[in-house]
Design a protein around this motif. Structure first.
Motif, PDB file in Angstrom:
ATOM      1  N   LYS A   1      -3.040   1.737   2.178  1.00 11.99           N
ATOM      2  CA  LYS A   1      -2.196   2.866   2.581  1.00 11.99           C
ATOM      3  C   LYS A   1      -2.767   4.165   2.004  1.00 11.99           C
ATOM      4  N   GLN A   2      -3.090   4.140   0.715  1.00 11.71           N
ATOM      5  CA  GLN A   2      -3.677   5.326   0.076  1.00 11.71           C
ATOM      6  C   GLN A   2      -4.986   5.719   0.750  1.00 11.71           C
ATOM      7  N   LEU A   3      -5.812   4.720   1.030  1.00 13.88           N
ATOM      8  CA  LEU A   3      -7.117   4.993   1.625  1.00 13.88           C
ATOM      9  C   LEU A   3      -6.979   5.592   3.021  1.00 13.88           C
ATOM     10  N   ARG A   4      -6.110   4.987   3.847  1.00 11.28           N
ATOM     11  CA  ARG A   4      -5.953   5.485   5.225  1.00 11.28           C
ATOM     12  C   ARG A   4      -5.418   6.919   5.231  1.00 11.28           C
ATOM     13  N   GLU A   5      -4.520   7.222   4.301  1.00 16.01           N
ATOM     14  CA  GLU A   5      -3.984   8.589   4.217  1.00 16.01           C
ATOM     15  C   GLU A   5      -5.094   9.601   3.947  1.00 16.01           C
ATOM     16  N   VAL A   6      -5.956   9.279   2.978  1.00 21.41           N
ATOM     17  CA  VAL A   6      -7.042  10.198   2.623  1.00 21.41           C
ATOM     18  C   VAL A   6      -8.029  10.351   3.779  1.00 21.41           C
ATOM     19  N   VAL A   7      -8.418   9.230   4.386  1.00 21.95           N
ATOM     20  CA  VAL A   7      -9.418   9.276   5.460  1.00 21.95           C
ATOM     21  C   VAL A   7      -8.868  10.005   6.687  1.00 21.95           C
ATOM     22  N   ASN A   8      -7.596   9.753   7.015  1.00 18.73           N
ATOM     23  CA  ASN A   8      -7.010  10.359   8.218  1.00 18.73           C
ATOM     24  C   ASN A   8      -6.745  11.854   8.073  1.00 18.73           C
ATOM     25  N   ARG A   9      -6.745  12.351   6.822  1.00 17.93           N
ATOM     26  CA  ARG A   9      -6.510  13.771   6.575  1.00 17.93           C
ATOM     27  C   ARG A   9      -7.656  14.627   7.132  1.00 17.93           C
ATOM     28  N   GLY A  10      -8.896  14.074   7.142  1.00 19.66           N
ATOM     29  CA  GLY A  10     -10.046  14.851   7.613  1.00 19.66           C
ATOM     30  C   GLY A  10     -10.701  14.200   8.821  1.00 19.66           C
ATOM     31  N   GLU A  11     -11.890  14.709   9.188  1.00 14.62           N
ATOM     32  CA  GLU A  11     -12.587  14.127  10.331  1.00 14.62           C
ATOM     33  C   GLU A  11     -13.975  13.635   9.947  1.00 14.62           C
ATOM     34  N   LEU A  12     -14.242  13.609   8.630  1.00 15.33           N
ATOM     35  CA  LEU A  12     -15.563  13.222   8.138  1.00 15.33           C
ATOM     36  C   LEU A  12     -15.831  11.727   8.277  1.00 15.33           C
ATOM     37  N   PHE A  13     -14.789  10.923   8.082  1.00 12.37           N
ATOM     38  CA  PHE A  13     -14.961   9.466   8.031  1.00 12.37           C
ATOM     39  C   PHE A  13     -14.048   8.763   9.024  1.00 12.37           C
ATOM     40  N   SER A  14     -14.416   7.524   9.359  1.00 16.17           N
ATOM     41  CA  SER A  14     -13.480   6.682  10.114  1.00 16.17           C
ATOM     42  C   SER A  14     -13.461   5.277   9.522  1.00 16.17           C
ATOM     43  N   LEU A  15     -12.353   4.580   9.779  1.00 16.11           N
ATOM     44  CA  LEU A  15     -12.150   3.221   9.257  1.00 16.11           C
ATOM     45  C   LEU A  15     -12.039   2.249  10.427  1.00 16.11           C
ATOM     46  N   PRO A  16     -12.324   0.964  10.191  1.00 16.32           N
ATOM     47  CA  PRO A  16     -12.109  -0.016  11.259  1.00 16.32           C
ATOM     48  C   PRO A  16     -10.617  -0.111  11.572  1.00 16.32           C
ATOM     49  N   GLN A  17     -10.305  -0.404  12.833  1.00 19.12           N
ATOM     50  CA  GLN A  17      -8.913  -0.633  13.219  1.00 19.12           C
ATOM     51  C   GLN A  17      -8.689  -2.128  13.370  1.00 19.12           C
ATOM     52  N   PHE A  18      -7.584  -2.612  12.838  1.00 22.47           N
ATOM     53  CA  PHE A  18      -7.282  -4.040  12.909  1.00 22.47           C
ATOM     54  C   PHE A  18      -5.993  -4.275  13.675  1.00 22.47           C
ATOM     55  N   SER A  19      -5.938  -5.398  14.397  1.00 17.98           N
ATOM     56  CA  SER A  19      -4.705  -5.755  15.100  1.00 17.98           C
ATOM     57  C   SER A  19      -3.819  -6.585  14.183  1.00 17.98           C
ATOM     58  N   PRO A  20      -2.528  -6.250  14.111  1.00 16.62           N
ATOM     59  CA  PRO A  20      -1.600  -7.088  13.353  1.00 16.62           C
ATOM     60  C   PRO A  20      -1.501  -8.464  14.009  1.00 16.62           C
TER      61      PRO A  20
END
Lengths: 269, 269
Positions: free
Chosen positions: A177-196
């Motif tokens: 949760k902490q990581l996604r918040e930080v990454v989503n704040r900017g446009e420098l990085f992206s994370l993999p998306q996972f299906s629940p």
């Protein structure tokens, strides 16, 4: 003429030690065959199926999918704190390790579930020839650790508190949760998306929260590892995993203090 | 064309696992080259020098003795309870193991003294590729055990009693005395003869008293292992060590109770 070594393949991005571990003794029995996605040779082959995958955390099935393939499932990360338990691990050959379930990598203890008795016998013989046996000290410690994990599951909902897996699952949820918040704040990085998916262990729909972040530098940064090193974040480049250096792998399993530093430094970029 | 695998040789009788451990992965780097006594090929080779030797207990030097030989000294049994310490172990590459110094084979801990830094680096890399590392649990236990052994040597002559090595040396002396008495009573068996030598550790002339008996059936018995099995003594045939089945190897390191049974059964033949 002599039998040719069998090709060992795995879809990229793959665990960075697979190629060197396969080739370092120049065995006549097996050799590294590269990325499973582009493997097109005829005849028998061995495919490593790491699920969830190291480094990217995705659930995987075999990619080559031909009749003469032998599959080795590396289930090092198939534990409920990392990924929903969607199905029994009833593959022909599944590998497990204490390293990722509890973090006791230093014991060097792993185990395998193998359907074919003759294959299991050969694996036992391999251990005997490779090291005569496995450290008894580690085996005793591993048995104690796994007992404690098992006890914590049986005592769940008593006054003892969360099971080991529930505790770990909450911790991973919080970190992701902490990581996604930080990454989503900017446009420098992206994370993999996972299906629940529905987890048969926790009896609820849950999202994967892998042991590693597979981070991608968006935009102009070509060498994500060097870029992050400038900001005092040490990572492992996608190069080592058979893909582009725009990707890096970062551990999500460090101490609370180090994880906190990581989040602070990432958010200040 | 590709480089040929280097031949690995050892004088017979040799440790029975050397050939299979060398050949089981069909490495392109090395292959088993057989008995060092009859090895006559040109070019580089690796000679294993096990001293004192397993199975026969004799002190050894290299047999092939040509310019392109690389020597690996296996000093598993080079400890004062088994053999006089006649010279420093200042070989190019010496291997040691906790297994025989104290009997903690289950830790799977060994170490090497290596003169060439580049060779040592390659050996470290091998461990990394073979198993990522060595069990931390075993390393901690080994450090504790070796400290206790070292302390016992420093406290010798105080009220603490014998050092670990003195205690073990007395025990081996007693066992070999019992064994020689039983064997010399009849004409069925013979034992290796060893020359006494000055031991720099105990500062006195001592006779070797190896961890194994290398027993020979004299007279008509061709298969010593089968013969002794009929008398409820389990041994390992000379066949496994590259020599005649008239020889067998028997451990001298079993419990007092089992050693006593062994002596009783041998004396009743």
């Amino acid at each position: 003429h002599a039998a040719q070594p069998i090709n060992v393949v795995c879809a990229a991005p793959y665990y960075s030690s697979y190629p060197t571990m396969t080739d370092y003794l120049k065995s006549g029995l097996y050799k590294w065959g590269g990325d499973a996605e582009t493997y097109e040779k005829d005849g028998p082959y061995i495919e490593l199926v790491t699920s969830p995958n190291n480094p990217d955390g995705h659930v995987r099935t075999s990619k080559v999918n031909r009749s003469e393939g032998l599959l080795i499932h590396d289930l090092a990360y198939y534990w409920p704190q990392y990924t929903p338990m969607t199905s029994p691990a009833d593959n022909d050959l599944s590998l497990f390790t204490l390293s990722k379930i509890t973090g006791h990598a230093g014991t060097r203890i792993g185990w395998a579930l193998v359907k074919d008795k003759e294959v299991a016998k050969k694996m036992t013989k391999f251990i005997e020839l490779n090291s005569i046996g496995v450290s008894k000290d580690s085996q005793l410690r591993a048995a104690k650790i796994l007992s404690a994990v098992s006890d914590s599951c049986e005592q769940e909902n008593s006054q003892e508190g969360d099971s080991f897996f529930k505790f770990s699952q909450k911790l991973m949820t919080n970190r992701w949760k902490q990581l996604r918040e930080v990454v989503n704040r900017g446009e420098l990085f992206s994370l993999p998306q996972f299906s629940p998916a529905f987890c048969n262990f926790f009896n609820q729909v849950l999202e994967p929260q892998p042991a590693f972040v597979w981070l991608k530098c968006e935009g102009n940064v070509e060498d994500c590892e060097s870029f992050l090193r400038e900001h005092k974040i040490l990572t492992r480049s996608g190069r080592h995993f058979g893909v582009s250096p725009k990707y890096v792998r970062i551990s999500m399993l460090d101490t609370d203090e180090n994880f906190s530093h990581f989040i602070d430094r990432l958010s200040s970029i």
